[in-house]
Design an enzyme around this catalytic site. Structure first.
Site, PDB file in Angstrom:
ATOM      1  N   PRO A  63      18.095  39.021  17.336  1.00  0.00           N
ATOM      2  CA  PRO A  63      19.092  38.094  16.807  1.00  0.00           C
ATOM      3  C   PRO A  63      19.819  38.725  15.627  1.00  0.00           C
ATOM      4  CG  PRO A  63      16.937  37.527  15.953  1.00  0.00           C
ATOM      5  CD  PRO A  63      16.725  38.680  16.914  1.00  0.00           C
ATOM      6  N   ASP A  91      22.893  33.026  13.807  1.00  0.00           N
ATOM      7  CA  ASP A  91      21.410  32.887  13.814  1.00  0.00           C
ATOM      8  C   ASP A  91      20.914  32.503  15.195  1.00  0.00           C
ATOM      9  OD1 ASP A  91      20.110  33.153  11.031  1.00  0.00           O
ATOM     10  OD2 ASP A  91      22.014  32.101  10.713  1.00  0.00           O
ATOM     11  N   THR A  92      19.969  33.192  15.582  1.00  0.00           N
ATOM     12  CA  THR A  92      19.633  33.330  16.969  1.00  0.00           C
ATOM     13  C   THR A  92      18.170  33.736  17.080  1.00  0.00           C
ATOM     14  OG1 THR A  92      21.873  34.150  17.303  1.00  0.00           O
ATOM     15  CG2 THR A  92      20.326  34.650  19.042  1.00  0.00           C
ATOM     16  N   THR A  93      17.595  33.670  18.281  1.00  0.00           N
ATOM     17  CA  THR A  93      16.298  34.297  18.499  1.00  0.00           C
ATOM     18  C   THR A  93      16.290  34.958  19.868  1.00  0.00           C
ATOM     19  OG1 THR A  93      13.894  34.001  18.384  1.00  0.00           O
ATOM     20  CG2 THR A  93      15.149  32.258  19.451  1.00  0.00           C
TER      21      THR A  93
END
Length: 543
Positions: A434, A351-353
């Protein structure tokens, strides 16, 4: 380039600057920096810092960052690796002797040294024009005064409430009153605001050697963690020339190891051996070919890639046209692979942006940052307000001899990657998404939509999306594949894929995941076109 209709969102057009992020407040912060005379890097850092507050499950000061910078004056492309190392005490023997069969996924033993703060300052010093105080100000304000929690934010906290409830320092912030706050709740984190003020006043040294480092190390020692002040003090960002490949007359740049951007480049190299445009966008032939290509590239990543300081990675071979041609030969257009082995390398050899920015001078930034899994380790470090990543727990394996086995001071392979595309040395697109192992798959899909199928940025983002599982999790063998695809792909296409042997799971029409952001530069007019994924609450804005 077509400018078709029928998308859920309109393409955003502007001349002076464009920002696309996964949260409206971050987009607004970045755009404000551009309007006040800051450049693309200034805006990117300001937006990244805001997402660290408003998207706490995705990113923050306790995570990592990778970025690519394009200089609009010279055409030079530079990358920054802001990933951290495993603590010096984090050996394979440490975990095996304590009965672990795989790395702990959450908690303090899953934490690697955070690299984001050092990466932000490295980027500001090399490419920025504004003072850190100006760029940190919006994030500090939202942390201190609070920001309205979105519906998606509420749902994310609720999904991980049980895990975070185990850690009082986390529950105090994200589970006020013992429950997930409702949409519209002003989520505050005054300790995080204080930490950011300390960083503004004392620079990255405060985080890696000073007051914040000491508090993180104290909290670690008192709660069974491994990271020390010495681990933090030894961190450095890496500035380098990014990886690149040629695809249909465009130069595609990607982040290098330990980022797994190499996967996306190998995918494009393999696809260059076929005529996708003739197959048609969204056809069963196109999807089948791309899914099989993904399997090959992921198998090669698993077999050969790790921290280049610890192992020799055959990058030149993996990215060579000759290797791609050999891998392409392994694809049977009539039948899906049930098992996929790595390619043969000659002897000589979470999980990322994501966000992107283009400014009035043609400078551009492609930036991705993350805590790894949602809320990272799920642990807020003492009184810092900083959620720590779980990069070590999610990324490393305990398999002896594996390229990505944990070792003291080693960087794990990263799902994080972002891209930037030029034509004749001139910027054309900057983008990313992401989504862990979805990133190189969805980036491939967006890029081929743009280049092979002539879609505009919003069409490329909104097209029906798929995800082939498993990815690069060392706990999963690279076989027994499942193809998860949005129902909008169409019943005829889905049935065709099943006939070819794909184990298909049909998802909701917009449920494949990702939060792609893309900015295009028109080579004739210089007009900027921004696209943002409707699968999340992000936004592209320009002026």
């Amino acid at each position: 380039m077509t400018r078709g209709e029928g998308t859920r969102r309109a393409v955003v057009m502007a001349r002076e600057g464009m920002v696309a992020t996964a949260h409206p407040l971050a987009t607004a912060a970045g755009l404000d920096v551009l309007r006040r005379g800051g450049n693309a890097m200034d805006a990117a850092i300001a937006a990244a810092l805001v997402t660290g507050v408003t998207l706490p499950a995705m990113c923050g000061l306790g995570g990592d960052a990778f970025m690519i910078y394009y200089d609009g004056r010279t055409g030079e492309v530079t990358a920054i690796n802001g990933s951290g190392i495993a603590p010096q005490a984090a050996s394979r023997e440490y975990f095996v002797e304590r009965g672990y069969e795989k790395m702990p996924f959450t908690g303090l033993l899953s934490v690697a040294v955070p690299g984001a703060v050092h990466a932000y300052f490295t980027a500001m010093e090399r490419f920025g024009t504004m003072e850190p105080a100006d760029l940190f100000a919006p994030a500090i304000r939202y942390a201190e005064e609070g920001f309205p929690l979105t519906t998606e934010g509420n749902q994310t906290i609720a999904a991980y409430a049980e895990g975070m409830s185990r850690f009082p320092t986390s529950a105090e912030i994200y589970l006020p009153g013992g429950a997930p706050p409702k949409p519209g709740h002003l989520l505050r984190n005054p300790n995080l605001a204080r930490s950011m003020r300390l960083i503004v006043e004392g620079g990255p040294e405060v985080f890696y050697q000073g007051e914040i480092a000491e508090e993180i190390a104290r909290f670690m020692a008192e709660n069974g963690g491994l990271m020390t002040v010495e681990d933090l003090a030894g961190h450095e960002s890496v500035v380098y020339q990014p990886l690149q490949t040629e695809y249909r007359g465009y130069t595609v740049y990607q982040t290098s190891l330990p980022s797994q951007g190499i996967i996306m480049l190998e995918e494009l190299n393999i696809l260059s051996n076929a005529d996708l445009a003739a197959m048609g966008a969204g056809s069963a032939d196109t999807i089948h070919l791309m899914v099989e290509t993904k399997k090959l590239a992921f198998a090669d990543r698993l077999a050969y890639c790790g921290d280049p300081k610890f192992i020799q990675v055959p990058l030149e071979t993996l990215l060579s046209p000759e290797f791609a041609r050999e891998r392409f030969k392994a694809i049977d257009m009539s039948r899906a692979m049930e098992r996929c082995d790595a390619g043969i390398i000659p002897e000589q050899m979470g999980d990322t942006t994501y966000l992107c920015v283009v400014d009035r001078d043609g400078n551009a930034v492609s930036l991705i940052h993350s805590l790894s899994a949602a809320f990272g380790s799920q642990v807020v470090a003492g009184n810092t307000g900083i959620l720590l990543n779980n990069r070590a727990g999610r990324g490393f394996t305990l398999e002896e001899g594996h390229p990505n086995v944990i070792a003291p001071g080693k960087r794990t392979m990263h799902t994080l990657n972002c891209y930037l595309i030029t034509q004749g040395g001139k910027l054309r697109w900057v983008g990313g998404t992401p989504g862990g192992d979805g990133q190189p798959q969805w980036n491939m899909q967006v890029i081929t939509n743009l280049i092979d199928f002539g879609m505009n940025v919003q069409e490329a983002i909104e097209s029906p999306r798929w995800l082939s599982f498993p990815g690069t999790d060392p706990a999963n063998l690279p076989n027994d594949f499942v193809l998860r695809i949005e129902g909008r792909a169409g019943a005829e296409v889905i049935e065709d894929l099943r006939r070819r042997g794909h184990r298909v799971e049909v998802l909701g029409d917009w449920a494949a995941g990702g939060a792609a952001q893309v900015i295009e530069v028109d080579p004739e007019t210089g007009t900027l076109f921004g696209g943002s994924d409707p699968r999340t609450e992000g936004l592209a804005l320009g002026y």
